[in-house]
Design an enzyme around this catalytic site. Sequence first.
Site, PDB file in Angstrom:
ATOM      1  N   VAL A  40     -36.241 -95.867 -11.252  1.00 53.20           N
ATOM      2  CA  VAL A  40     -35.304 -95.032 -12.003  1.00 53.20           C
ATOM      3  C   VAL A  40     -35.638 -93.552 -11.818  1.00 53.20           C
ATOM      4  O   VAL A  40     -34.752 -92.720 -11.573  1.00 53.20           O
ATOM      5  CB  VAL A  40     -35.323 -95.429 -13.496  1.00 53.20           C
ATOM      6  N   PHE A  50     -28.295 -97.381 -16.195  1.00 54.52           N
ATOM      7  CA  PHE A  50     -27.641 -98.661 -15.889  1.00 54.52           C
ATOM      8  C   PHE A  50     -27.646 -98.982 -14.395  1.00 54.52           C
ATOM      9  O   PHE A  50     -26.962 -99.906 -13.964  1.00 54.52           O
ATOM     10  CB  PHE A  50     -26.196 -98.637 -16.408  1.00 54.52           C
ATOM     11  N   CYS A  55     -35.794-106.045 -15.102  1.00 51.99           N
ATOM     12  CA  CYS A  55     -35.045-105.658 -16.306  1.00 51.99           C
ATOM     13  C   CYS A  55     -34.575-106.835 -17.162  1.00 51.99           C
ATOM     14  O   CYS A  55     -34.930-106.912 -18.341  1.00 51.99           O
ATOM     15  CB  CYS A  55     -33.857-104.792 -15.922  1.00 51.99           C
TER      16      CYS A  55
HETATM   17  N1  LIG Z   1     -35.604-100.720 -12.189  1.00 51.96           N
HETATM   18  C1  LIG Z   1     -34.384-100.796 -12.646  1.00 51.96           C
HETATM   19  O1  LIG Z   1     -33.495-101.354 -12.008  1.00 51.96           O
HETATM   20  C2  LIG Z   1     -34.027-100.199 -13.988  1.00 51.96           C
HETATM   21  C3  LIG Z   1     -32.673-100.017 -14.307  1.00 51.96           C
HETATM   22  C4  LIG Z   1     -32.347 -99.465 -15.536  1.00 51.96           C
HETATM   23  C5  LIG Z   1     -33.361 -99.139 -16.437  1.00 51.96           C
HETATM   24  N2  LIG Z   1     -34.669 -99.352 -16.103  1.00 51.96           N
HETATM   25  C6  LIG Z   1     -35.696 -98.947 -17.073  1.00 51.96           C
HETATM   26  O2  LIG Z   1     -36.256 -97.714 -16.640  1.00 51.96           O
HETATM   27  C7  LIG Z   1     -37.661 -97.680 -16.912  1.00 51.96           C
HETATM   28  C8  LIG Z   1     -38.423 -97.442 -15.627  1.00 51.96           C
HETATM   29  O3  LIG Z   1     -38.229 -98.561 -14.783  1.00 51.96           O
HETATM   30  P1  LIG Z   1     -38.682 -98.548 -13.258  1.00 51.96           P
HETATM   31  O4  LIG Z   1     -38.228 -99.817 -12.670  1.00 51.96           O
HETATM   32  O5  LIG Z   1     -38.280 -97.263 -12.638  1.00 51.96           O
HETATM   33  O6  LIG Z   1     -40.279 -98.573 -13.448  1.00 51.96           O
HETATM   34  P2  LIG Z   1     -41.383 -98.401 -12.328  1.00 51.96           P
HETATM   35  O7  LIG Z   1     -42.521 -99.238 -12.731  1.00 51.96           O
HETATM   36  O8  LIG Z   1     -40.790 -98.563 -10.973  1.00 51.96           O
HETATM   37  O9  LIG Z   1     -41.800 -96.852 -12.460  1.00 51.96           O
HETATM   38  C9  LIG Z   1     -42.448 -96.307 -13.566  1.00 51.96           C
HETATM   39  C10 LIG Z   1     -43.292 -95.132 -13.093  1.00 51.96           C
HETATM   40  O10 LIG Z   1     -43.801 -94.439 -14.228  1.00 51.96           O
HETATM   41  C11 LIG Z   1     -45.119 -94.012 -13.918  1.00 51.96           C
HETATM   42  N3  LIG Z   1     -45.825 -93.655 -15.147  1.00 51.96           N
HETATM   43  C12 LIG Z   1     -46.382 -94.459 -16.082  1.00 51.96           C
HETATM   44  N4  LIG Z   1     -46.918 -93.706 -17.065  1.00 51.96           N
HETATM   45  C13 LIG Z   1     -46.655 -92.417 -16.776  1.00 51.96           C
HETATM   46  C14 LIG Z   1     -46.937 -91.161 -17.411  1.00 51.96           C
HETATM   47  N5  LIG Z   1     -47.581 -91.106 -18.573  1.00 51.96           N
HETATM   48  N6  LIG Z   1     -46.520 -90.020 -16.810  1.00 51.96           N
HETATM   49  C15 LIG Z   1     -45.860 -90.063 -15.622  1.00 51.96           C
HETATM   50  N7  LIG Z   1     -45.583 -91.211 -14.974  1.00 51.96           N
HETATM   51  C16 LIG Z   1     -45.975 -92.369 -15.547  1.00 51.96           C
HETATM   52  C17 LIG Z   1     -45.698 -95.173 -13.155  1.00 51.96           C
HETATM   53  O11 LIG Z   1     -46.845 -94.783 -12.415  1.00 51.96           O
HETATM   54  C18 LIG Z   1     -44.510 -95.564 -12.269  1.00 51.96           C
HETATM   55  O12 LIG Z   1     -44.529 -94.851 -11.050  1.00 51.96           O
HETATM   56  C19 LIG Z   1     -37.985 -98.991 -17.603  1.00 51.96           C
HETATM   57  O13 LIG Z   1     -37.923 -98.817 -18.990  1.00 51.96           O
HETATM   58  C20 LIG Z   1     -36.857 -99.914 -17.138  1.00 51.96           C
HETATM   59  O14 LIG Z   1     -36.594-100.933 -18.061  1.00 51.96           O
HETATM   60  C21 LIG Z   1     -35.017 -99.855 -14.895  1.00 51.96           C
END
Ligand SMILES: NC(=O)c1ccc[n+]([C@@H]2O[C@H](COP(=O)([O-])OP(=O)(O)OC[C@H]3O[C@@H](n4cnc5c(N)ncnc54)[C@H](O)[C@@H]3O)[C@@H](O)[C@H]2O)c1
Length: 436
Positions: free
Chosen positions: A16, A146, A256
């Site tokens: 995201v 989304f 998700c």
């Molecule tokens: N992946 C999807 O398709 C999707 C879609 C919609 C919503 N979301 C939501 O978005 C959020 C992120 O999902 P994602 O898939 O991108 O996660 P991800 O695990 O791919 O990425 C999260 C990132 O945050 C970093 N991080 C953790 N703690 C941190 C901090 N204190 N400061 C800076 N960086 C930090 C991690 O190192 C990682 O790189 C989640 O809540 C997820 O539910 C994800």
Amino acid sequence: MTQSKEPVGVIGVGWVGLVTAACFAELGHPVVARDILPEKVAALSRGELTIHEPGLAELVQRNAERLRFTTEMDELLGAARLLFVCVDTPPTRSGDADLSRVRAVVDELGSEGGHVLIMKSTVPAGTGETIRRDLPGLAYVSCPEFLKEGTAVEDFMHPDRVVIGADAGDEEAGDAVAALYEPLGGQLVRTDVASAEMIKLASNAFLATKISFVNEIANVCEEVGADVAEVARGMGLDRRIGPSFLRAGIGYGGSCFPKDVSALKMLAGNTGYHFQLLNAVIEVNELQKRRVVQKLLAHLGSLVGKRVALLGLAFKPDTDDMREASSLVLAARLQGEGAEVVAYDPVAAEAARGLLDGVELSDSALGALAGTDAAVLVTEWDEFAELNWTEAASRMARPLLIDGRNFLDSDKLVSAGFEYEGIGRAAGVGYEQTPS
Ligand SMILES: NC(=O)c1ccc[n+]([C@@H]2O[C@H](COP(=O)([O-])OP(=O)(O)OC[C@H]3O[C@@H](n4cnc5c(N)ncnc54)[C@H](O)[C@@H]3O)[C@@H](O)[C@H]2O)c1
């Protein structure tokens, strides 16, 4: 002279965060993106992507001048007023959302005045209210994301809707976020923070429900000799139902749906409300992953000593994300039945290494199929539709294929010499693809 655009800060550069950063840079905003993983920041600063997402590498490259990656929170705070929080919120052992990364960000921000914290991470309803209490110096906006992995850039740039939740006192901050999204043209939903948080959870829970529903319909279709693809086509033409998310298969996975459905169930439970429907959605999904094993048993008798190929490992095509992938459960169940498992995935093999104990990874589909007693199509990569199935049949000890995504042209496979079985379809029935 062109007016410079509002700088944007992104905290957490995963799926995201990186898409958000790259897309706002594409829209002309200077973006500073912060992650706690130095190796990730170093790779991104060199222009190397850490995830597989179509179109993202080009976007990052094209906007390199406007994109800066850092490990330093101070650099971010100095550069941007609008801060998108995109850290991960995985499930805890209890099934609640683990908010420890979100809390870490909140603790680091302290009462920094003047900034706007924009929550993109998926969090339980009520989280925003708590953060607002803890950080009185910041404005707070809920802006759930989304996008879908595999089409994330397209989804971000062309959203169906943009949800912006802001409570009394933070209206100006909500306006600033709305202005950022204005060029994208999606339907704007301005609401309060708790409702915005619920819109995200309810949307994912509804889509998961639709998948479990059609999977149960598929299971009944098998009993009564109907074809679920035909049933879904007929249902989907009803505008009240719609054709999306009506493809039967081996269940949903990914980073998700499983965690968000569980988080909503637990959120309700923590308030004393028993969300019965979601219990069923989760259970149906778990059982659906295992139905493939029953199908193999029906064809092969026992699986002891049988060699089974998994085609695809990622939870869906066009991603290398292995979080909660159905392949993980399936591989373990097949091994539990005594089978030898070999697998191939065009991009997720590296991400899968270490997650699949005792599974042999092959570097081609035909290589994986050689000498096997059966194959299961797990992820609907285009490459599999185009495979030389006659050659595949000749390489297998027994050309038996269970199509876990109802993806392949069954007539073509049958003519290639396969015993073919899909999910909720009579074997060998021709099939027109429905959108998912
Ligand atoms: N992946 C999807 O398709 C999707 C879609 C919609 C919503 N979301 C939501 O978005 C959020 C992120 O999902 P994602 O898939 O991108 O996660 P991800 O695990 O791919 O990425 C999260 C990132 O945050 C970093 N991080 C953790 N703690 C941190 C901090 N204190 N400061 C800076 N960086 C930090 C991690 O190192 C990682 O790189 C989640 O809540 C997820 O539910 C994800």
